[in-house]
Write an enzyme that holds these catalytic residues in place. Sequence first.
Site: not given
Ligand code: UD2
Length: 310
Positions: A13, A31, A35-36, A55, A142, A171, A186, A269
Amino acid sequence: MKRYVVTGGAGFIGSALVRILLEDGSVAVIDNLLTGHERNLAEVRGKVELHRADIRDRAAIAPLIRGADVVFHMAAIPSVPRSIDEPVPSHEVNIDGTFNVFQAAAEGGVRRVVYAASSSAYGDSETLPKVETMLPRPKSPYAAQKLVGEYYASVFHSCFGLETVSLRFFNVYGPRQDPSSPYSGVLSLFMKSLLCRRPPTIFGDGEQSRDFTYVEDVAQLCLKAAHAPGVAGKMYNAGNGGRYTLNFIWSLLQKTEGVEIPARYGPPRPGDVRHSMADTAAAVAELGHAPRFTIEEGLKRTLEWYRREA
Ligand code: UD2
C-alpha cells in the site's frame, strides 16, 4: 515544496501511495524491508529518499520524521494469523513502533499524521455496514494492536496538538501485494493459484465476505485525509461499501481465466471475522472519498499485473 514521509513506503500500500505523493511533493520512505521490497519502488526509485530503518528504533526514525509536513504511517506487521503465531514482533511493531512514529511527529513539528488503521477493529458486529460509531470488538492481537494505534492517534491530537487522521482500511488488494507468504492477503494468494493452475485453500465454508478495496482508491484517500480541513483526531472507514464472498471471487476468477479449479477447503481460521463491509458516508462527506474501482475492474487490473510481473 511539501515534504512527505511514508513509513512502510516500500510495502504494497505504501508504494502505491508514494507514486501519488510524488506528484505533489518530495517523498522520504522509512522501511525495514521486512515485508516491503525495494523493487516495489523500481521506476520511481531515483525520485524517492529510501531510508532502511525500523520504526521500533525511535532514535533512528526521529530525525527522518522531523520537519515533515505530513507523515503517512503505513508500516506494520499485518495479518491476523501472523499476530496469533508471532504475537511479540507484531505487538512491538504495531503498537510500540506506532507510538514511536506519533512521538517523533509530535516532537518534530509535523503538521499531520495519517494512520493506517484496520477494519478488523470492528470484529463481528451484529449489523452491516460497519459504521465508525460502532463499539469496536477486536478478535485478534492484530485487531487489538491496530485499535490501540487509533487510540494513540486520538490522544496525540487531544494531548499534544498533533493533527492525526486514522483510516480503517478494508481488505486492500491490487498490484504489488506480495503472495509469497502464507500470511499474504487472500486475493494475492488467489491470483497466484489461478496463474499456477493450483487450487487455493479456503478457510471455512468460503461464505465469509469482505469489502475488497482497490489499492489506488485507498492511496487517493490517504492524500485527501492529509489535507481535509476539520478532521484532526478523527477516524474514518476506508472501504468500497460492497462485500463479496470468497466463493464468489474464486468463481469469478475462474470464469475470467476460462478454467475450472475447485478450491480446497480447510478449517476456519482463529480470529477470523465473518463479514465485513464499510459504511463510507463519513469518508465521502468529510474527506471527499470517491472510490473508482469496481471489483471486476480492480481484479482485472490486478490479474494483468500478476500475469506480467509475478
Ligand atoms: C484483516 C482486515 C483487513 C486488513 C488485514 C491485514 C478484517 C475484516 N479485515 O484482513 O482490513 O487489516 O487484516 O492483514 O479483519 N483466507 C482463505 N485462504 C487463504 C487466506 C485467507 O480462505 O489462503 C480467508 C481468511 O480466513 C479470511 C479471508 O480469506 O476469511 C481474508 O483473509 P486475509 O488474510 O486476506 O484478510 P483479513 O480478512 O484477515
